[in-house]
Design a protein around this motif. Structure first.
Motif, PDB file in Angstrom:
ATOM      1  N   TYR A   1     -36.937  25.800  27.540  1.00 54.12           N
ATOM      2  CA  TYR A   1     -35.782  26.185  26.743  1.00 54.12           C
ATOM      3  C   TYR A   1     -34.594  26.571  27.628  1.00 54.12           C
ATOM      4  O   TYR A   1     -34.779  27.099  28.726  1.00 54.12           O
ATOM      5  N   PRO A   2     -33.371  26.309  27.161  1.00 54.51           N
ATOM      6  CA  PRO A   2     -32.176  26.572  27.976  1.00 54.51           C
ATOM      7  C   PRO A   2     -31.910  28.060  28.120  1.00 54.51           C
ATOM      8  O   PRO A   2     -32.321  28.866  27.279  1.00 54.51           O
ATOM      9  N   ALA A   3     -31.210  28.441  29.186  1.00 53.91           N
ATOM     10  CA  ALA A   3     -30.837  29.840  29.397  1.00 53.91           C
ATOM     11  C   ALA A   3     -29.742  30.250  28.428  1.00 53.91           C
ATOM     12  O   ALA A   3     -28.843  29.460  28.111  1.00 53.91           O
ATOM     13  N   TYR A   4     -29.821  31.487  27.962  1.00 56.02           N
ATOM     14  CA  TYR A   4     -28.791  32.035  27.075  1.00 56.02           C
ATOM     15  C   TYR A   4     -27.543  32.402  27.870  1.00 56.02           C
ATOM     16  O   TYR A   4     -26.438  32.444  27.335  1.00 56.02           O
ATOM     17  N   SER A   5     -27.725  32.670  29.160  1.00 55.36           N
ATOM     18  CA  SER A   5     -26.615  33.059  30.033  1.00 55.36           C
ATOM     19  C   SER A   5     -26.063  31.841  30.758  1.00 55.36           C
ATOM     20  O   SER A   5     -26.740  30.811  30.874  1.00 55.36           O
ATOM     21  N   PRO A   6     -24.854  31.936  31.305  1.00 50.90           N
ATOM     22  CA  PRO A   6     -24.340  30.878  32.175  1.00 50.90           C
ATOM     23  C   PRO A   6     -25.100  30.870  33.495  1.00 50.90           C
ATOM     24  O   PRO A   6     -25.851  31.799  33.801  1.00 50.90           O
ATOM     25  N   SER A   7     -24.881  29.847  34.302  1.00 52.62           N
ATOM     26  CA  SER A   7     -25.552  29.752  35.600  1.00 52.62           C
ATOM     27  C   SER A   7     -24.999  30.802  36.561  1.00 52.62           C
ATOM     28  O   SER A   7     -23.798  31.078  36.577  1.00 52.62           O
ATOM     29  N   SER A   8     -25.895  31.371  37.356  1.00 58.98           N
ATOM     30  CA  SER A   8     -25.472  32.312  38.385  1.00 58.98           C
ATOM     31  C   SER A   8     -24.714  31.561  39.477  1.00 58.98           C
ATOM     32  O   SER A   8     -24.755  30.330  39.559  1.00 58.98           O
ATOM     33  N   GLU A   9     -24.034  32.316  40.335  1.00 58.22           N
ATOM     34  CA  GLU A   9     -23.288  31.686  41.427  1.00 58.22           C
ATOM     35  C   GLU A   9     -24.226  30.911  42.352  1.00 58.22           C
ATOM     36  O   GLU A   9     -23.891  29.841  42.842  1.00 58.22           O
ATOM     37  N   TRP A  10     -25.424  31.444  42.563  1.00 56.85           N
ATOM     38  CA  TRP A  10     -26.403  30.778  43.415  1.00 56.85           C
ATOM     39  C   TRP A  10     -26.829  29.444  42.821  1.00 56.85           C
ATOM     40  O   TRP A  10     -26.922  28.432  43.521  1.00 56.85           O
ATOM     41  N   VAL A  11     -27.085  29.434  41.496  1.00 55.50           N
ATOM     42  CA  VAL A  11     -27.480  28.183  40.829  1.00 55.50           C
ATOM     43  C   VAL A  11     -26.329  27.176  40.848  1.00 55.50           C
ATOM     44  O   VAL A  11     -26.532  25.987  41.089  1.00 55.50           O
ATOM     45  N   GLN A  12     -25.109  27.663  40.610  1.00 60.07           N
ATOM     46  CA  GLN A  12     -23.956  26.763  40.641  1.00 60.07           C
ATOM     47  C   GLN A  12     -23.829  26.066  42.003  1.00 60.07           C
ATOM     48  O   GLN A  12     -23.537  24.872  42.079  1.00 60.07           O
ATOM     49  N   THR A  13     -24.049  26.816  43.061  1.00 55.67           N
ATOM     50  CA  THR A  13     -23.883  26.272  44.410  1.00 55.67           C
ATOM     51  C   THR A  13     -25.030  25.355  44.803  1.00 55.67           C
ATOM     52  O   THR A  13     -24.817  24.300  45.407  1.00 55.67           O
ATOM     53  N   ASN A  14     -26.268  25.729  44.446  1.00 54.73           N
ATOM     54  CA  ASN A  14     -27.435  24.984  44.904  1.00 54.73           C
ATOM     55  C   ASN A  14     -27.867  23.870  43.952  1.00 54.73           C
ATOM     56  O   ASN A  14     -28.562  22.947  44.381  1.00 54.73           O
TER      57      ASN A  14
END
Length: 444
Positions: free
Chosen positions: A392-405
């Motif tokens: 299931y998808p995350a309710y929150s936006p992507s963290s900065e770490w996820v955005q970068t990696n």
């Protein structure tokens, strides 16, 4: 008159251990009055205090005395109190059962223990199954006062009955309340995730569910990582996290979100059943504290709402002939990588063993394994013939770490309509579009 203090020590230790504010003077006062000790109170207090110090200071093995001048540091005056494992009546060491019985500790809740005998006073270092740590800023009084703000028993009119056999099911996960997705303003895709954004998502969630309602009963599954961490780290520790809320703020905002969700939906459903995963890698015991408060509030306010807080890594519940096996996908201590977005043979075997161990194949015709953690929506109906595997998808936006990696990603939730007695399940994903709005940064 000479006093034999050994006859009072066991009782003194028990009284001392039960005190919130530790005071040997208070212990001496209680015993002096209770036993009508003939010597003066001051003499008795000094003697009892000296015996306490002796218990905590004497090493069990003899040591060579240094010829150096004794230190006059204030540390030598410290008397840290522990529950002694020495039985003064028998002159022998207590075992764990005697220790728990003597100090009135819950023996059945002891997960592991170790006898520590090299510190002067022998004692048991115990880890309890339900050991939830509350920090200095998140005290029991603070939690109790926060809970009282929401408890207002309400008698609701009966919702309009829908002529439908279907059960609605809301699934959301990885809310990561308190996370900062754009700490320094230079994240790859930016983003905003605070109380305002969270409540905007809540409004969209409620509006979508109400507009798509097809059943009289609503099941809500929250699959873990509800808050981002504790004291700026994951529950596993050692992993620092950029956060925009402290522990108290996360508690307040998280509790507010959950209560408002029920307040908004309870008018539309004759029954609401909530399942919360409290064993994950970010929230852990902190998530359980919030969910325990939430359970007490909504079950008191509403007679048609039930909450189940799951503390195992994998759990399940039934809806007619359907069984929903729920897990965050990663736990608080053992699994470093957890369940992957794509099933592999090892994971299929792990799920299969769980289903066999709990007799689920015999009790259910249709099985779904539901998980979060991956922050991806991937529904696999084919790899296993025995169960559906749903990320299931995350309710929150992507963290900065996820955005970068990895990539920008999408956040949302899923609404299902399930026929409890047929192989019928409609799946409706909903994706938020607000978290990256106006987040582009100008180069300086």
């Amino acid at each position: 008159m000479k006093v034999d203090y050994s006859i009072y020590l066991n009782e003194a230790l028990q009284i001392y251990g039960s005190q919130k504010k530790k005071s040997i003077t208070k212990v001496a006062e209680i015993l002096h009055k209770k036993h009508a000790v003939k010597t003066s109170f001051q003499t008795f207090r000094r003697g009892l205090s000296d015996n306490f110090k002796r218990i905590n200071a004497v090493e069990t093995a003899p040591r060579k005395i240094s010829k150096r001048k004794k230190s006059t540091s204030k540390k030598t005056d410290a008397n840290p109190f522990v529950l002694s494992a020495w039985n003064f009546k028998t002159g022998e060491m207590m075992d764990i059962d005697e220790y728990c019985e003597f100090y009135k500790l819950p023996r059945n809740d002891v997960k592991s223990y170790k006898l520590v005998s090299h510190t002067g006073t022998p004692f048991f270092n115990i880890l309890f199954k339900e050991n939830i740590e509350i920090s200095k800023d998140l005290t029991e009084d603070y939690i109790a006062n926060a809970v009282k703000k929401y408890i207002q028993p309400i008698k609701l009119p009966q919702p309009k009955k829908m002529e439908s056999p279907l059960v609605d099911r809301l699934i959301y996960t990885d809310a990561h309340i308190g996370m900062t997705p754009n700490k320094d303003g230079f994240a790859l895709y930016g983003g905003k995730w605070d109380e305002e954004e969270l409540l905007q998502h809540l409004n969209e969630t409620v509006a979508f569910i109400v507009s798509e309602q097809q059943g009289n009963k609503l099941i809500i599954d929250e699959l873990g990582d509800f808050v981002d961490g504790w004291d700026g780290e994951t529950v596993r520790k050692g992993h620092k996290l950029p956060q925009n809320m402290d522990n108290q703020q996360m508690f307040d905002v998280g509790l507010k979100f959950k209560v408002l969700l029920i307040d908004a939906l309870v008018h539309y459903y004759s029954e609401i059943e909530v399942h919360n995963i409290c064993e994950d890698n970010h929230a852990g015991a902190f998530g359980y504290v919030i969910n325990a408060a939430f359970k007490n509030i909504v079950e008191l306010k509403y007679k048609n709402v039930t909450v189940v807080n799951h503390r195992k890594f994998i759990n399940h519940y039934f809806c007619g002939d359907h069984c929903f096996v729920i897990s965050h996908g990663k736990d608080s201590h053992a699994l470093k990588f957890g369940f992957k977005p794509h099933l592999d043979p090892k994971q299929i075997e792990k799920i299969d063993q769980y289903l066999k161990q709990n007799g689920i194949y015999k009790k259910a015709d249709y099985i779904e394994f539901s998980k979060g953690d991956s922050h991806q929506m991937l529904f696999d109906y084919c790899t296993s013939d025995d169960f559906d595997y749903m990320n299931y998808p995350a309710y929150s936006p992507s963290s900065e770490w996820v955005q970068t990696n990895f990539k920008k990603g999408r956040s949302g939730f899923v609404l299902q309509h399930v026929n409890p007695h047929q192989n019928y399940k409609i799946v409706k994903p909903y994706f938020f579009t607000s978290q990256y709005a106006n987040s582009t940064q100008k180069a300086s």
